[in-house]
Write a protein that holds these residues in place. Structure first.
Motif, PDB file in Angstrom:
ATOM      1  N   HIS A 260       7.956  -0.271   5.704  1.00 53.09           N
ATOM      2  CA  HIS A 260       8.049   0.175   6.966  1.00 53.09           C
ATOM      3  C   HIS A 260       6.736   1.145   7.463  1.00 53.09           C
ATOM      4  CE1 HIS A 260       9.886   3.899   5.304  1.00 53.09           C
ATOM      5  NE2 HIS A 260       9.407   4.453   6.270  1.00 53.09           N
ATOM      6  N   VAL A 261       6.252   1.754   6.264  1.00 49.72           N
ATOM      7  CA  VAL A 261       5.018   2.718   6.697  1.00 49.72           C
ATOM      8  C   VAL A 261       3.852   1.769   6.611  1.00 49.72           C
ATOM      9  CG1 VAL A 261       3.587   4.390   5.498  1.00 49.72           C
ATOM     10  CG2 VAL A 261       5.994   4.721   5.239  1.00 49.72           C
ATOM     11  N   GLN A 262       3.664   0.597   6.010  1.00 50.16           N
ATOM     12  CA  GLN A 262       2.730  -0.172   6.128  1.00 50.16           C
ATOM     13  C   GLN A 262       2.597  -1.000   7.435  1.00 50.16           C
ATOM     14  OE1 GLN A 262       2.546  -2.997   2.804  1.00 50.16           O
ATOM     15  NE2 GLN A 262       2.820  -1.445   1.179  1.00 50.16           N
ATOM     16  N   GLU A 263       3.789  -1.341   7.820  1.00 45.98           N
ATOM     17  CA  GLU A 263       3.892  -2.209   8.988  1.00 45.98           C
ATOM     18  C   GLU A 263       3.592  -1.375   9.991  1.00 45.98           C
ATOM     19  OE1 GLU A 263       4.323  -5.295   9.387  1.00 45.98           O
ATOM     20  OE2 GLU A 263       4.303  -5.462   7.200  1.00 45.98           O
ATOM     21  N   ALA A 264       3.814  -0.025  10.142  1.00 49.01           N
ATOM     22  CA  ALA A 264       3.592   0.901  11.206  1.00 49.01           C
ATOM     23  C   ALA A 264       2.253   1.189  11.457  1.00 49.01           C
ATOM     24  CB  ALA A 264       4.365   2.292  11.143  1.00 49.01           C
ATOM     25  N   TYR A 265       1.548   1.275  10.106  1.00 50.09           N
ATOM     26  CA  TYR A 265       0.064   1.410  10.272  1.00 50.09           C
ATOM     27  C   TYR A 265      -0.450   0.223  10.754  1.00 50.09           C
ATOM     28  CZ  TYR A 265      -4.579   2.653   8.794  1.00 50.09           C
ATOM     29  OH  TYR A 265      -5.953   3.285   8.667  1.00 50.09           O
ATOM     30  N   LEU A 266      -0.276  -1.022  10.363  1.00 50.86           N
ATOM     31  CA  LEU A 266      -0.951  -2.127  10.809  1.00 50.86           C
ATOM     32  C   LEU A 266      -0.756  -2.197  12.483  1.00 50.86           C
ATOM     33  CD1 LEU A 266      -0.188  -4.165   7.707  1.00 50.86           C
ATOM     34  CD2 LEU A 266      -2.293  -3.362   8.377  1.00 50.86           C
ATOM     35  N   ARG A 267       0.576  -1.917  12.801  1.00 52.20           N
ATOM     36  CA  ARG A 267       0.662  -2.097  14.218  1.00 52.20           C
ATOM     37  C   ARG A 267      -0.034  -1.208  14.857  1.00 52.20           C
ATOM     38  NH1 ARG A 267       6.043  -2.449  12.639  1.00 52.20           N
ATOM     39  NH2 ARG A 267       6.434  -0.255  13.301  1.00 52.20           N
ATOM     40  N   GLY A 268      -0.392   0.072  14.504  1.00 50.64           N
ATOM     41  CA  GLY A 268      -1.120   1.123  14.899  1.00 50.64           C
ATOM     42  C   GLY A 268      -2.463   1.112  14.774  1.00 50.64           C
ATOM     43  N   HIS A 269      -3.076   0.507  14.042  1.00 43.44           N
ATOM     44  CA  HIS A 269      -4.461   0.330  13.821  1.00 43.44           C
ATOM     45  C   HIS A 269      -4.572  -1.360  13.616  1.00 43.44           C
ATOM     46  CE1 HIS A 269      -3.029   4.098  12.514  1.00 43.44           C
ATOM     47  NE2 HIS A 269      -4.501   4.392  12.898  1.00 43.44           N
TER      48      HIS A 269
ATOM     49  N   ASP B  65      -8.959  -9.388   5.935  1.00 38.85           N
ATOM     50  CA  ASP B  65      -7.522  -9.341   6.248  1.00 38.85           C
ATOM     51  C   ASP B  65      -6.720  -8.078   5.766  1.00 38.85           C
ATOM     52  OD1 ASP B  65      -4.589 -10.262   5.414  1.00 38.85           O
ATOM     53  OD2 ASP B  65      -5.130 -10.821   7.599  1.00 38.85           O
ATOM     54  N   SER B  66      -6.115  -7.402   6.430  1.00 37.99           N
ATOM     55  CA  SER B  66      -5.614  -5.947   5.818  1.00 37.99           C
ATOM     56  C   SER B  66      -4.573  -6.249   4.886  1.00 37.99           C
ATOM     57  CB  SER B  66      -5.195  -5.183   6.852  1.00 37.99           C
ATOM     58  OG  SER B  66      -6.602  -4.792   7.575  1.00 37.99           O
ATOM     59  N   ARG B  67      -3.674  -7.270   5.181  1.00 38.45           N
ATOM     60  CA  ARG B  67      -2.498  -7.592   4.290  1.00 38.45           C
ATOM     61  C   ARG B  67      -2.862  -8.121   2.952  1.00 38.45           C
ATOM     62  NH1 ARG B  67       1.957  -7.100   7.375  1.00 38.45           N
ATOM     63  NH2 ARG B  67       1.753  -7.094   9.656  1.00 38.45           N
ATOM     64  N   GLN B  68      -3.767  -8.975   2.971  1.00 40.63           N
ATOM     65  CA  GLN B  68      -4.586  -9.350   1.808  1.00 40.63           C
ATOM     66  C   GLN B  68      -5.046  -8.641   0.794  1.00 40.63           C
ATOM     67  OE1 GLN B  68      -7.766 -12.069   2.478  1.00 40.63           O
ATOM     68  NE2 GLN B  68      -8.067 -12.480   0.101  1.00 40.63           N
ATOM     69  N   ALA B  69      -5.602  -7.508   1.558  1.00 45.71           N
ATOM     70  CA  ALA B  69      -6.450  -6.359   0.742  1.00 45.71           C
ATOM     71  C   ALA B  69      -5.203  -5.585   0.353  1.00 45.71           C
ATOM     72  CB  ALA B  69      -7.209  -5.444   1.661  1.00 45.71           C
ATOM     73  N   LEU B  70      -4.234  -5.151   0.882  1.00 48.46           N
ATOM     74  CA  LEU B  70      -3.226  -4.385   0.320  1.00 48.46           C
ATOM     75  C   LEU B  70      -2.342  -5.121  -0.775  1.00 48.46           C
ATOM     76  CD1 LEU B  70      -1.627  -2.902   3.638  1.00 48.46           C
ATOM     77  CD2 LEU B  70      -3.011  -1.621   1.964  1.00 48.46           C
ATOM     78  N   ALA B  71      -1.994  -6.530  -0.650  1.00 45.64           N
ATOM     79  CA  ALA B  71      -1.341  -7.141  -1.604  1.00 45.64           C
ATOM     80  C   ALA B  71      -2.382  -7.118  -2.803  1.00 45.64           C
ATOM     81  CB  ALA B  71      -1.307  -8.540  -1.187  1.00 45.64           C
ATOM     82  N   LEU B  72      -3.458  -7.353  -2.787  1.00 48.57           N
ATOM     83  CA  LEU B  72      -4.534  -7.185  -4.079  1.00 48.57           C
ATOM     84  C   LEU B  72      -4.255  -5.910  -4.674  1.00 48.57           C
ATOM     85  CD1 LEU B  72      -6.621  -8.544  -5.759  1.00 48.57           C
ATOM     86  CD2 LEU B  72      -8.358  -7.555  -4.229  1.00 48.57           C
ATOM     87  N   VAL B  73      -4.469  -4.928  -3.950  1.00 52.99           N
ATOM     88  CA  VAL B  73      -4.439  -3.501  -4.561  1.00 52.99           C
ATOM     89  C   VAL B  73      -3.236  -3.287  -5.214  1.00 52.99           C
ATOM     90  CG1 VAL B  73      -4.473  -1.205  -3.803  1.00 52.99           C
ATOM     91  CG2 VAL B  73      -6.110  -2.475  -2.786  1.00 52.99           C
ATOM     92  N   ARG B  74      -1.848  -3.731  -4.594  1.00 50.47           N
ATOM     93  CA  ARG B  74      -0.513  -3.441  -4.978  1.00 50.47           C
ATOM     94  C   ARG B  74      -0.346  -4.182  -6.291  1.00 50.47           C
ATOM     95  NH1 ARG B  74       3.875  -0.707  -3.366  1.00 50.47           N
ATOM     96  NH2 ARG B  74       5.712  -1.456  -4.554  1.00 50.47           N
TER      97      ARG B  74
END
Length: 251
Positions: free
Chosen positions: A153-162, A175-184
């Protein structure tokens, strides 16, 4: 506390006064302070006098205002950041001795990266991070680690707000989601030139319960030195040590 005609309280105005100071404005005249804090000049004079009496503000040689030591003393009496810093310091010192470059600790705060501590050597590369300073989440390796290992929910809130938050195209991860998935997935973030073109930021999460990052531990080194995989074991060992010292248990 009493409200002003605009509806904000005295506490609101005091917070704006103190928050007006920053790395870009460590010293302010009373007029500049009033503008940055969005308060009337008379109010700025009155509140500044009160803050000066408690050493929350002080005057420098030119008569301009700066933050005072009273704030530092108050913050350090009881602080989660202080507990984290004390737990991390021995491990950060070991890392800094091995790497010889900036070693820093950061947390996620108000959609930004808040730097808790930074150790640097005499020959360290350029680094814009400052203790108690903030940086954009999606422009730092530490920020990407903190967000990748944050609750969904923190990730989603950040992506919605930015909605325009994305990495430079040269990373291949616009793509932000792709980057976060790679890092995780890989358990760390390592990016070239996000803040300074000539540096590489490498960061790992300090994991707490539920594998949620309570902090990010990282280094900033010269770009293109090919040191990422030689530095990672040191960072990962330090992150686990900090988690244990804080009493965190990874599931």
């Amino acid at each position: 506390m009493a409200n002003s005609k605009s509806g904000d309280s005295s506490l609101d105005r005091l917070v704006r006064i103190l928050s007006a100071f920053g790395a870009d404005a460590p010293s302010l005249t009373i007029g500049a302070l009033a503008v940055r804090a969005n308060v009337p000049l008379a109010t700025a004079y009155r509140l500044a006098d009160q803050l000066l009496s408690h050493d929350f503000l002080r005057k420098d040689a030119s008569g301009s205002l700066r933050l005072g030591l009273g704030l530092w003393e108050l913050a350090n009496r009881s602080s989660a950041a202080l507990d984290l810093r004390e737990a991390a310091m021995p491990f950060m010192e070991d890392i800094q001795a091995v790497v010889g470059q900036h070693t820093q600790l950061a947390v996620l705060r108000d959609d930004e990266v808040l730097v808790i501590e930074r150790l640097s050597g005499r020959d360290s590369v350029v680094n814009q991070a400052r203790v108690a300073g903030r940086l954009p989440v999606h422009r730092t390796s530490a920020g990407m680690v903190l967000l990748a290992f944050a609750p969904v929910h923190v990730q989603e809130a950040y992506l919605r707000g930015h909605p325009n938050a994305f990495l430079p195209s040269e990373t291949g991860l616009a793509d932000s989601r792709q980057a976060l998935a790679l890092v995780r997935g890989q358990g760390f973030a390592a990016f070239n030139g996000l803040v300074d073109e000539e540096t590489t930021g490498i960061a790992v999460p300090v994991l707490g319960r539920g594998r949620i990052a309570v902090a990010a531990l990282g280094v900033v080194v010269a770009r293109d030195e090919g040191k990422v995989h030689s530095i990672l074991p040191v960072l990962l060992t330090g992150a686990r040590g900090i988690a244990r010292a804080m009493g965190e248990h990874v599931d």
